[in-house]
Design a protein around this motif. Structure first.
Motif, mmCIF file in Angstrom:
data_model
loop_
_atom_site.group_PDB
_atom_site.id
_atom_site.type_symbol
_atom_site.label_atom_id
_atom_site.label_comp_id
_atom_site.label_asym_id
_atom_site.label_seq_id
_atom_site.Cartn_x
_atom_site.Cartn_y
_atom_site.Cartn_z
ATOM 1 N N ASP A 1 -106.647 -17.792 13.450
ATOM 2 C CA ASP A 1 -108.019 -17.409 13.767
ATOM 3 C C ASP A 1 -108.978 -17.867 12.671
ATOM 4 O O ASP A 1 -109.026 -17.272 11.597
ATOM 5 C CB ASP A 1 -108.102 -15.888 13.931
ATOM 6 C CG ASP A 1 -109.447 -15.428 14.447
ATOM 7 O OD1 ASP A 1 -110.384 -16.251 14.538
ATOM 8 O OD2 ASP A 1 -109.569 -14.224 14.762
ATOM 9 N N PRO A 2 -109.768 -18.910 12.934
ATOM 10 C CA PRO A 2 -110.686 -19.402 11.906
ATOM 11 C C PRO A 2 -111.789 -18.402 11.550
ATOM 12 O O PRO A 2 -112.428 -18.534 10.514
ATOM 13 C CB PRO A 2 -111.278 -20.673 12.530
ATOM 14 C CG PRO A 2 -111.007 -20.579 13.981
ATOM 15 C CD PRO A 2 -109.825 -19.688 14.166
ATOM 16 N N ALA A 3 -111.988 -17.369 12.364
ATOM 17 C CA ALA A 3 -113.003 -16.354 12.060
ATOM 18 C C ALA A 3 -112.657 -15.591 10.783
ATOM 19 O O ALA A 3 -113.537 -15.027 10.139
ATOM 20 C CB ALA A 3 -113.153 -15.388 13.230
ATOM 21 N N THR A 4 -111.373 -15.591 10.402
ATOM 22 C CA THR A 4 -110.972 -14.874 9.184
ATOM 23 C C THR A 4 -111.504 -15.553 7.921
ATOM 24 O O THR A 4 -111.497 -14.947 6.856
ATOM 25 C CB THR A 4 -109.438 -14.762 9.083
ATOM 26 O OG1 THR A 4 -108.872 -16.072 9.023
ATOM 27 C CG2 THR A 4 -108.866 -13.993 10.256
ATOM 28 N N LEU A 5 -111.975 -16.778 8.049
ATOM 29 C CA LEU A 5 -112.510 -17.511 6.895
ATOM 30 C C LEU A 5 -113.980 -17.213 6.639
ATOM 31 O O LEU A 5 -114.546 -17.661 5.640
ATOM 32 C CB LEU A 5 -112.322 -19.016 7.104
ATOM 33 C CG LEU A 5 -110.884 -19.492 7.312
ATOM 34 C CD1 LEU A 5 -110.862 -20.965 7.666
ATOM 35 C CD2 LEU A 5 -110.049 -19.203 6.083
ATOM 36 N N HIS A 6 -114.611 -16.477 7.541
ATOM 37 C CA HIS A 6 -116.041 -16.186 7.451
ATOM 38 C C HIS A 6 -116.253 -14.684 7.497
ATOM 39 O O HIS A 6 -115.425 -13.949 8.043
ATOM 40 C CB HIS A 6 -116.785 -16.861 8.612
ATOM 41 C CG HIS A 6 -116.509 -18.319 8.705
ATOM 42 N ND1 HIS A 6 -117.115 -19.248 7.909
ATOM 43 C CD2 HIS A 6 -115.643 -19.014 9.489
ATOM 44 C CE1 HIS A 6 -116.665 -20.456 8.195
ATOM 45 N NE2 HIS A 6 -115.759 -20.337 9.158
ATOM 46 N N PRO A 7 -117.373 -14.210 6.969
ATOM 47 C CA PRO A 7 -117.636 -12.765 7.023
ATOM 48 C C PRO A 7 -117.681 -12.247 8.460
ATOM 49 O O PRO A 7 -118.111 -12.941 9.373
ATOM 50 C CB PRO A 7 -119.010 -12.628 6.366
ATOM 51 C CG PRO A 7 -119.153 -13.842 5.516
ATOM 52 C CD PRO A 7 -118.412 -14.935 6.241
ATOM 53 N N LEU A 8 -117.191 -11.034 8.619
ATOM 54 C CA LEU A 8 -117.251 -10.323 9.898
ATOM 55 C C LEU A 8 -118.318 -9.253 9.751
ATOM 56 O O LEU A 8 -118.527 -8.727 8.659
ATOM 57 C CB LEU A 8 -115.908 -9.648 10.187
ATOM 58 C CG LEU A 8 -114.726 -10.586 10.304
ATOM 59 C CD1 LEU A 8 -113.555 -10.046 9.529
ATOM 60 C CD2 LEU A 8 -114.362 -10.731 11.749
ATOM 61 N N SER A 9 -118.962 -8.903 10.846
ATOM 62 C CA SER A 9 -119.976 -7.848 10.810
ATOM 63 C C SER A 9 -119.732 -6.869 11.940
ATOM 64 O O SER A 9 -119.339 -7.262 13.040
ATOM 65 C CB SER A 9 -121.379 -8.442 10.961
ATOM 66 O OG SER A 9 -121.675 -9.278 9.872
ATOM 67 N N LEU A 10 -119.968 -5.604 11.647
ATOM 68 C CA LEU A 10 -119.920 -4.552 12.653
ATOM 69 C C LEU A 10 -121.255 -3.826 12.628
ATOM 70 O O LEU A 10 -121.710 -3.413 11.562
ATOM 71 C CB LEU A 10 -118.799 -3.547 12.355
ATOM 72 C CG LEU A 10 -117.448 -3.862 12.987
ATOM 73 C CD1 LEU A 10 -116.759 -4.949 12.217
ATOM 74 C CD2 LEU A 10 -116.610 -2.626 13.055
ATOM 75 N N ALA A 11 -121.869 -3.720 13.783
ATOM 76 C CA ALA A 11 -123.143 -3.012 13.907
ATOM 77 C C ALA A 11 -122.904 -1.756 14.729
ATOM 78 O O ALA A 11 -122.311 -1.816 15.811
ATOM 79 C CB ALA A 11 -124.182 -3.908 14.580
ATOM 80 N N LEU A 12 -123.329 -0.629 14.193
ATOM 81 C CA LEU A 12 -123.237 0.645 14.907
ATOM 82 C C LEU A 12 -124.564 0.849 15.606
ATOM 83 O O LEU A 12 -125.567 1.163 14.977
ATOM 84 C CB LEU A 12 -122.944 1.774 13.926
ATOM 85 C CG LEU A 12 -121.672 1.597 13.091
ATOM 86 C CD1 LEU A 12 -121.558 2.706 12.067
ATOM 87 C CD2 LEU A 12 -120.445 1.541 13.978
ATOM 88 N N GLU A 13 -124.575 0.632 16.918
ATOM 89 C CA GLU A 13 -125.818 0.636 17.691
ATOM 90 C C GLU A 13 -125.913 1.870 18.580
ATOM 91 O O GLU A 13 -124.950 2.619 18.716
ATOM 92 C CB GLU A 13 -125.905 -0.640 18.530
ATOM 93 C CG GLU A 13 -125.881 -1.898 17.671
ATOM 94 C CD GLU A 13 -125.881 -3.183 18.484
ATOM 95 O OE1 GLU A 13 -125.572 -3.146 19.695
ATOM 96 O OE2 GLU A 13 -126.187 -4.231 17.892
ATOM 97 N N GLU A 14 -127.042 2.018 19.195
ATOM 98 C CA GLU A 14 -127.290 3.146 20.100
ATOM 99 C C GLU A 14 -126.228 3.213 21.201
ATOM 100 O O GLU A 14 -125.711 4.275 21.511
ATOM 101 C CB GLU A 14 -128.685 3.007 20.719
ATOM 102 C CG GLU A 14 -129.062 4.122 21.655
ATOM 103 C CD GLU A 14 -129.396 5.418 20.936
ATOM 104 O OE1 GLU A 14 -129.089 6.479 21.499
ATOM 105 O OE2 GLU A 14 -129.944 5.361 19.837
ATOM 106 N N THR A 15 -125.896 2.075 21.786
ATOM 107 C CA THR A 15 -125.002 2.049 22.941
ATOM 108 C C THR A 15 -123.537 1.823 22.583
ATOM 109 O O THR A 15 -122.672 1.974 23.425
ATOM 110 C CB THR A 15 -125.430 0.944 23.924
ATOM 111 O OG1 THR A 15 -125.424 -0.311 23.237
ATOM 112 C CG2 THR A 15 -126.811 1.232 24.485
#
Length: 181
Positions: free
Chosen positions: A96-110
């Motif tokens: 998974d090439p996504a592991t080479l870049h920062p990940l973000s989690l947003a806690l949103e209203e929904t």
């Protein structure tokens, strides 16, 4: 709609292995897996008693053949979740090439928005199976066996962790369990 917090972090092999280990412990701690695990423990205990009894009765050949097998199977059983976690994390890092870049989690209203370089996923609060807080992370299960996670290292300070916990509990429907520990 106001601004909701977004937390970014770098993927870490050790952390991912820990998450997989936690998921494996939950899975192997219930149902038929629990019965199978106890069956292996009982068989190992009986094999150990047999190996010791063989050695005490002078049959060292049987004890020498059975002893290493008991140690090997016992070690594999004891370390199964840990090995599985590390192997799975290693596979993810490789594939998974996504592991080479920062990940973000947003806690949103929904719900929870997971953002990687390649994809964006939105999980609705009411669609979650459960949320689990451990000493190191928040785990958002969207099935009994699969979870996204937010490491507490991505959240600034004890007050920030309290704010995340409060926001999750505030948004989480009453039918979705919140587990601590």
């Amino acid at each position: 709609m106001g601004e909701f917090p977004t937390y970014s972090f770098d993927w870490q092999l050790r952390e991912h292995a820990h998450v997989v280990r936690l998921l494996m412990q939950e899975r192997l701690g219930s149902g038929i897996w629990r019965v199978m695990r106890w069956a292996v423990v009982i068989i190992l205990a009986l094999a150990t008693v047999l190996a010791v009894a063989s050695a005490l009765l002078g049959d060292f050949g049987s004890a020498l053949r059975l002893g290493p097998l008991v140690i090997l199977v016992g070690g594999m059983t004891f370390w199964f979740e840990t090995w599985t976690g590390w192997i799975r994390a290693w596979q993810i890092r490789r594939m998974d090439p996504a592991t080479l870049h920062p990940l973000s989690l947003a806690l949103e209203e929904t719900g929870l928005r997971v953002i990687t370089k390649a994809a964006e996923t939105h999980l609705k609060w009411e669609g979650l199976h459960k949320v689990r807080e451990t000493p190191d992370l928040f785990m958002f299960y969207y099935s009994p066996r699969i979870a996204y996670y937010l490491p507490k290292r991505a959240v600034r300070g004890h007050d920030g962790i309290d704010a995340v916990r409060d926001l999750i509990k505030e948004r989480l429907p009453s039918e979705v369990p919140y587990q601590e520990g």
